[in-house]
Design a protein around this motif. Sequence first.
Motif, PDB file in Angstrom:
ATOM      1  N   GLN A   1       0.823  -1.203   0.000  1.00 44.57           N
ATOM      2  CA  GLN A   1       0.000   0.000   0.000  1.00 44.57           C
ATOM      3  C   GLN A   1       0.862   1.259   0.000  1.00 44.57           C
ATOM      4  O   GLN A   1       0.590   2.213  -0.740  1.00 44.57           O
ATOM      5  N   SER A   2       1.910   1.264   0.802  1.00 43.71           N
ATOM      6  CA  SER A   2       2.792   2.440   0.866  1.00 43.71           C
ATOM      7  C   SER A   2       3.463   2.705  -0.474  1.00 43.71           C
ATOM      8  O   SER A   2       3.520   3.857  -0.940  1.00 43.71           O
ATOM      9  N   LEU A   3       3.949   1.634  -1.119  1.00 44.05           N
ATOM     10  CA  LEU A   3       4.588   1.779  -2.425  1.00 44.05           C
ATOM     11  C   LEU A   3       3.605   2.320  -3.462  1.00 44.05           C
ATOM     12  O   LEU A   3       3.921   3.223  -4.237  1.00 44.05           O
TER      13      LEU A   3
ATOM     14  N   VAL B   1       3.565   5.840  -5.651  1.00 45.28           N
ATOM     15  CA  VAL B   1       3.521   5.862  -7.116  1.00 45.28           C
ATOM     16  C   VAL B   1       2.382   6.745  -7.600  1.00 45.28           C
ATOM     17  O   VAL B   1       2.535   7.534  -8.546  1.00 45.28           O
ATOM     18  N   LEU B   2       1.221   6.644  -6.980  1.00 53.25           N
ATOM     19  CA  LEU B   2       0.074   7.456  -7.394  1.00 53.25           C
ATOM     20  C   LEU B   2       0.358   8.947  -7.211  1.00 53.25           C
ATOM     21  O   LEU B   2       0.010   9.761  -8.067  1.00 53.25           O
ATOM     22  N   ARG B   3       1.011   9.307  -6.102  1.00 48.23           N
ATOM     23  CA  ARG B   3       1.372  10.714  -5.895  1.00 48.23           C
ATOM     24  C   ARG B   3       2.393  11.157  -6.937  1.00 48.23           C
ATOM     25  O   ARG B   3       2.299  12.255  -7.502  1.00 48.23           O
ATOM     26  N   THR B   4       3.353  10.282  -7.202  1.00 42.43           N
ATOM     27  CA  THR B   4       4.425  10.609  -8.130  1.00 42.43           C
ATOM     28  C   THR B   4       3.913  10.818  -9.544  1.00 42.43           C
ATOM     29  O   THR B   4       4.358  11.718 -10.258  1.00 42.43           O
ATOM     30  N   CYS B   5       2.965   9.990  -9.965  1.00 44.70           N
ATOM     31  CA  CYS B   5       2.516   9.991 -11.360  1.00 44.70           C
ATOM     32  C   CYS B   5       1.276  10.836 -11.605  1.00 44.70           C
ATOM     33  O   CYS B   5       0.863  10.995 -12.763  1.00 44.70           O
ATOM     34  N   SER B   6       0.653  11.342 -10.571  1.00 40.13           N
ATOM     35  CA  SER B   6      -0.577  12.115 -10.729  1.00 40.13           C
ATOM     36  C   SER B   6      -0.377  13.267 -11.726  1.00 40.13           C
ATOM     37  O   SER B   6       0.661  13.923 -11.740  1.00 40.13           O
ATOM     38  N   PRO B   7      -1.356  13.500 -12.631  1.00 41.38           N
ATOM     39  CA  PRO B   7      -2.706  12.911 -12.698  1.00 41.38           C
ATOM     40  C   PRO B   7      -2.807  11.706 -13.633  1.00 41.38           C
ATOM     41  O   PRO B   7      -3.905  11.306 -13.995  1.00 41.38           O
TER      42      PRO B   7
ATOM     43  N   PRO C   1      -3.263   8.068 -14.918  1.00 43.47           N
ATOM     44  CA  PRO C   1      -3.817   6.854 -14.307  1.00 43.47           C
ATOM     45  C   PRO C   1      -2.758   5.770 -14.169  1.00 43.47           C
ATOM     46  O   PRO C   1      -1.865   5.642 -15.010  1.00 43.47           O
ATOM     47  N   VAL C   2      -2.872   5.001 -13.089  1.00 51.05           N
ATOM     48  CA  VAL C   2      -1.900   3.950 -12.780  1.00 51.05           C
ATOM     49  C   VAL C   2      -2.622   2.612 -12.729  1.00 51.05           C
ATOM     50  O   VAL C   2      -3.666   2.476 -12.074  1.00 51.05           O
ATOM     51  N   ALA C   3      -2.063   1.616 -13.413  1.00 48.78           N
ATOM     52  CA  ALA C   3      -2.572   0.251 -13.354  1.00 48.78           C
ATOM     53  C   ALA C   3      -1.446  -0.667 -12.901  1.00 48.78           C
ATOM     54  O   ALA C   3      -0.269  -0.430 -13.211  1.00 48.78           O
ATOM     55  N   VAL C   4      -1.794  -1.706 -12.166  1.00 49.10           N
ATOM     56  CA  VAL C   4      -0.797  -2.661 -11.683  1.00 49.10           C
ATOM     57  C   VAL C   4      -1.189  -4.058 -12.134  1.00 49.10           C
ATOM     58  O   VAL C   4      -2.352  -4.351 -12.437  1.00 49.10           O
ATOM     59  N   GLY C   5      -0.179  -4.926 -12.176  1.00 46.09           N
ATOM     60  CA  GLY C   5      -0.393  -6.328 -12.514  1.00 46.09           C
ATOM     61  C   GLY C   5       0.683  -7.166 -11.876  1.00 46.09           C
ATOM     62  O   GLY C   5       1.587  -6.651 -11.203  1.00 46.09           O
ATOM     63  N   GLY C   6       0.607  -8.472 -12.094  1.00 45.58           N
ATOM     64  CA  GLY C   6       1.598  -9.377 -11.538  1.00 45.58           C
ATOM     65  C   GLY C   6       1.067 -10.131 -10.338  1.00 45.58           C
ATOM     66  O   GLY C   6       0.086  -9.713  -9.696  1.00 45.58           O
ATOM     67  N   PRO C   7       1.701 -11.243  -9.991  1.00 43.82           N
ATOM     68  CA  PRO C   7       1.193 -12.096  -8.903  1.00 43.82           C
ATOM     69  C   PRO C   7       1.162 -11.411  -7.545  1.00 43.82           C
ATOM     70  O   PRO C   7       0.274 -11.679  -6.736  1.00 43.82           O
ATOM     71  N   ALA C   8       2.122 -10.518  -7.255  1.00 44.65           N
ATOM     72  CA  ALA C   8       2.117  -9.837  -5.958  1.00 44.65           C
ATOM     73  C   ALA C   8       0.984  -8.827  -5.866  1.00 44.65           C
ATOM     74  O   ALA C   8       0.410  -8.620  -4.793  1.00 44.65           O
ATOM     75  N   ALA C   9       0.640  -8.190  -6.981  1.00 45.44           N
ATOM     76  CA  ALA C   9      -0.499  -7.268  -6.988  1.00 45.44           C
ATOM     77  C   ALA C   9      -1.810  -8.040  -6.857  1.00 45.44           C
ATOM     78  O   ALA C   9      -2.772  -7.555  -6.235  1.00 45.44           O
TER      79      ALA C   9
ATOM     80  N   PHE D   1      -7.553  -1.269  -5.293  1.00 39.68           N
ATOM     81  CA  PHE D   1      -8.725  -0.477  -5.641  1.00 39.68           C
ATOM     82  C   PHE D   1      -8.950   0.651  -4.633  1.00 39.68           C
ATOM     83  O   PHE D   1      -9.354   1.759  -4.996  1.00 39.68           O
ATOM     84  N   ASN D   2      -8.687   0.382  -3.351  1.00 41.67           N
ATOM     85  CA  ASN D   2      -8.910   1.398  -2.326  1.00 41.67           C
ATOM     86  C   ASN D   2      -7.945   2.577  -2.464  1.00 41.67           C
ATOM     87  O   ASN D   2      -8.279   3.704  -2.059  1.00 41.67           O
ATOM     88  N   THR D   3      -6.769   2.329  -3.011  1.00 44.53           N
ATOM     89  CA  THR D   3      -5.810   3.429  -3.180  1.00 44.53           C
ATOM     90  C   THR D   3      -6.096   4.249  -4.436  1.00 44.53           C
ATOM     91  O   THR D   3      -5.509   5.319  -4.622  1.00 44.53           O
ATOM     92  N   GLY D   4      -6.947   3.758  -5.305  1.00 45.43           N
ATOM     93  CA  GLY D   4      -7.285   4.496  -6.513  1.00 45.43           C
ATOM     94  C   GLY D   4      -6.588   4.007  -7.760  1.00 45.43           C
ATOM     95  O   GLY D   4      -6.731   4.615  -8.825  1.00 45.43           O
ATOM     96  N   ALA D   5      -5.853   2.899  -7.663  1.00 45.37           N
ATOM     97  CA  ALA D   5      -5.217   2.307  -8.844  1.00 45.37           C
ATOM     98  C   ALA D   5      -6.166   1.277  -9.457  1.00 45.37           C
ATOM     99  O   ALA D   5      -7.210   0.947  -8.899  1.00 45.37           O
ATOM    100  N   GLN D   6      -5.778   0.751 -10.616  1.00 46.31           N
ATOM    101  CA  GLN D   6      -6.535  -0.293 -11.295  1.00 46.31           C
ATOM    102  C   GLN D   6      -5.669  -1.538 -11.421  1.00 46.31           C
ATOM    103  O   GLN D   6      -4.440  -1.475 -11.317  1.00 46.31           O
ATOM    104  N   TYR D   7      -6.321  -2.664 -11.637  1.00 44.51           N
ATOM    105  CA  TYR D   7      -5.597  -3.931 -11.795  1.00 44.51           C
ATOM    106  C   TYR D   7      -5.932  -4.530 -13.150  1.00 44.51           C
ATOM    107  O   TYR D   7      -7.102  -4.543 -13.572  1.00 44.51           O
ATOM    108  N   ALA D   8      -4.903  -5.023 -13.855  1.00 44.16           N
ATOM    109  CA  ALA D   8      -5.104  -5.641 -15.172  1.00 44.16           C
ATOM    110  C   ALA D   8      -4.253  -6.900 -15.283  1.00 44.16           C
ATOM    111  O   ALA D   8      -3.101  -6.921 -14.841  1.00 44.16           O
ATOM    112  N   GLU D   9      -4.825  -7.930 -15.892  1.00 45.70           N
ATOM    113  CA  GLU D   9      -4.123  -9.200 -16.098  1.00 45.70           C
ATOM    114  C   GLU D   9      -3.416  -9.264 -17.445  1.00 45.70           C
ATOM    115  O   GLU D   9      -2.535 -10.088 -17.636  1.00 45.70           O
ATOM    116  N   SER D  10      -3.803  -8.413 -18.397  1.00 50.03           N
ATOM    117  CA  SER D  10      -3.303  -8.536 -19.761  1.00 50.03           C
ATOM    118  C   SER D  10      -3.298  -7.180 -20.439  1.00 50.03           C
ATOM    119  O   SER D  10      -3.847  -6.195 -19.918  1.00 50.03           O
TER     120      SER D  10
END
Length: 288
Positions: free
Chosen positions: A231-233, A237-243, A245-253, A261-270
């Motif tokens: 969550q901290s990381l 990233v969201l503060r750094t890249c604003s405005p 949009p940020v999406a994350v993927g991978g097994p750790a995500a 979702f609560n931090t405001g990022a999105q998740y994508a598998e592909s």
Amino acid sequence: MMVRIRTMARLTGIREATLRAWERRYGFPRPSRMEGNNYRVYSRDEVESVRRVARLVQMDGLAVSDAIAQVENASLDVPPGTDRLTARFWPAARLMDTEEMSRVLSAARESMDVDTYCDDFLLPLLREMSSWLDIAREHLASALVRHRLWQVLLSVESPALGPRALLACPPGDFHEGGLLGLGVQLKRKGWRVTMLGADTPANALRAACAQLTPDLVALSFVQSRERTEFQSLLEEVLRTCSPTPVAVGGPAARQHLLTTFNTGAQYAESAEELIALWNQARCAQNRP
């Protein structure tokens, strides 16, 4: 390809008399016999096996019997269900045979289209390495595979226009293979791709966003993390890249979807899901 013993000796550097002696003493190699004249003939796989034995004896100082046992055990111990090229790659990786691994990777590239080469050959190799190799061999083999993914990424022509994606792994995450595969897919779908790669610090992301103004930032989380660290990381990233949009993927995500979702990022598998998320965000921005 079948060759006679004279050609085998020339290709491997092992004398004909030595090959016959190995066959009598160790049952290696195992040539077939030509009908009519009983000449020994050897397959391409046997040529490669003799080369590996010769390398282990000459370069590593192994006894012939130990070298033969190592080559034969490596050749037998391959994952179930692998195709011919994958089955060649794993024994070469266990023997740290860089030349053979490179030949396998080149043969795969010549025989496959880009999507098959990346999605069905290179990326599965990377995913399975930790299951089949120790750390030293995994480092060597994964470096070769990642290099091939970089080659493919650079070879795909980048469009002059089109949305731009900034791809990175967060700090402490060095597994960029899946990210490279994503970059190839996005470029083939008309995106411009900037790859920052493994272990990208926040200040590098900030500088890249300021210079490039990307349409999307995608992060690949492979290294497992506690929820609070993740969550901290992600918040940084969201503060750094604003405005942007940020999406994350991978097994750790995938382990922290609710936090994502609560931090405001999105998740994508592909790549398809990533593009769909970006289109949704665009439509939301344009909606009155």
